[in-house]
Scaffold this active site. Structure first.
Site, mmCIF file in Angstrom:
data_model
loop_
_atom_site.group_PDB
_atom_site.id
_atom_site.type_symbol
_atom_site.label_atom_id
_atom_site.label_comp_id
_atom_site.label_asym_id
_atom_site.label_seq_id
_atom_site.Cartn_x
_atom_site.Cartn_y
_atom_site.Cartn_z
ATOM 1 C CB ILE A 104 -0.971 0.013 1.194
ATOM 2 C CG1 ILE A 104 -0.211 0.053 2.519
ATOM 3 C CG2 ILE A 104 -1.910 -1.204 1.145
ATOM 4 C CD1 ILE A 104 -1.082 0.297 3.738
ATOM 5 C CE LYS A 105 5.846 0.609 -3.518
ATOM 6 N NZ LYS A 105 5.071 -0.588 -3.907
ATOM 7 N NE ARG A 106 -2.988 4.063 1.506
ATOM 8 C CZ ARG A 106 -3.272 3.450 0.372
ATOM 9 N NH1 ARG A 106 -2.304 3.184 -0.476
ATOM 10 N NH2 ARG A 106 -4.511 3.092 0.070
#
Length: 309
Positions: A104-106
């Site tokens: 998700i690379k949040r």
């Protein structure tokens, strides 16, 4: 959580993860046509097609692998039906006993990161019921807002027994525009500074010999991988870039420790779209999942024969 992932890796002798990153061009025509005929050319049809496609792959490879890594953007682009397919994929992977790494690379300011962390690896209480919204086991995190953006994830990891992989040196060609820049104050590249931060964050969430705070280091930069493995002795490394992006078993030696642990290698389109390559073309669209299984077996053979010698 990292101890559970390690247990699964040991059990299957398979330090690999399959990236479930569906695209319309990867989904066989017989699946797409089935759902277009039933639901029309709609987002709902795409969502159902993605889920059926993923389910077929999971049915054929789950006995060989410890984990899967769905990339949420591939689903988000099709709106709510796409996200429904993402969630159904997470749940089905869990039913197969797999660890799910949500790509998700949040990473945002504190309160926003806290909400991302709760939504993906945490839980909410509604009317006395505890509900896990997306319920991945581990997620990828972008660290470039600093500790404010990462610490909320570490807090949830400790509360829920979950994990994160922090972006340190990514596999894409332009990653060096920022990640390789020399930091004059430290006299080292930015990715090494981030690696040291991973160590600091990880010390707050140890789970046996390794931390629940791991790192993403691409297979396309093997020399950097060697350096980062030494800099982050307690961090498990998620290694993208194998296969379609150019990485191979011989590039992975430096990512593993002497005991064969310390890293898990991802392949996405090389597995899920294997039937479209010349090597596995004999399976055809109808046999796409069988082609995926054959590609997993070949990947395992490559890593076992070349990454540990």
């Amino acid at each position: 959580m990292i101890s559970r992932l390690i247990d699964e890796i040991k059990k299957k002798s398979a330090p690999i993860v399959v990236g479930l990153d569906p695209q319309l061009k990867f989904v066989p025509e017989h699946i797409l046509n089935k759902w277009y005929n039933e639901l029309g050319y709609t987002l709902e049809a795409v969502g159902e097609a993605f889920y059926e496609y993923n389910k077929g792959i999971l049915d054929n490879v789950s006995d060989l692998i410890p984990a899967v890594k769905p990339q949420i953007a591939m689903y988000e682009q099709y709106g709510i039906p796409g996200l429904v397919a993402y969630k159904k994929t997470v749940d089905y992977a869990h039913s197969k006993g797999l660890v799910v790494i949500g790509d998700i690379k949040r990473g945002d300011i504190g309160s926003t990161s806290e909400s991302y962390a709760i939504g993906h690896i945490g839980s909410v209480e509604l009317g006395g019921n505890v509900i896990k919204p997306f319920d991945e086991d581990i997620v990828t995190v972008n660290p470039y807002l600093g500790t404010d953006g990462v610490k909320p994830f570490v807090v949830v990891c400790n509360k829920e027994d979950k994990g994160i992989f922090v972006l340190v040196k990514t596999s894409n060609p332009s990653s060096g525009e920022f990640q390789d820049k020399m930091i004059e104050e430290d006299e080292r590249p930015l990715y090494e500074v981030v690696a040291n931060m991973v160590n600091a964050w990880g010390a707050e969430s140890m789970d046996g010999d390794y931390s629940n705070v791991g790192a993403v280091v691409g297979a396309t930069y093997p020399q950097m991988g060697i350096i980062l493995r030494k800099l982050m002795p307690k961090a498990y490394i998620l290694v993208p870039g194998y296969g379609a992006q150019g990485g191979s078993g011989k590039d992975l030696k430096g990512y593993f420790n002497e005991d064969g642990l310390g890293a898990i290698v991802n392949s996405s389109r090389g597995i899920i779209a294997a039937y479209k390559s010349d090597k596995y073309a004999q399976f055809g669209g109808e046999g796409y999942a069988d082609a995926s299984r054959a590609a997993v077996v070949d990947m395992l053979t490559d890593i076992r024969e070349n990454a540990f010698v």
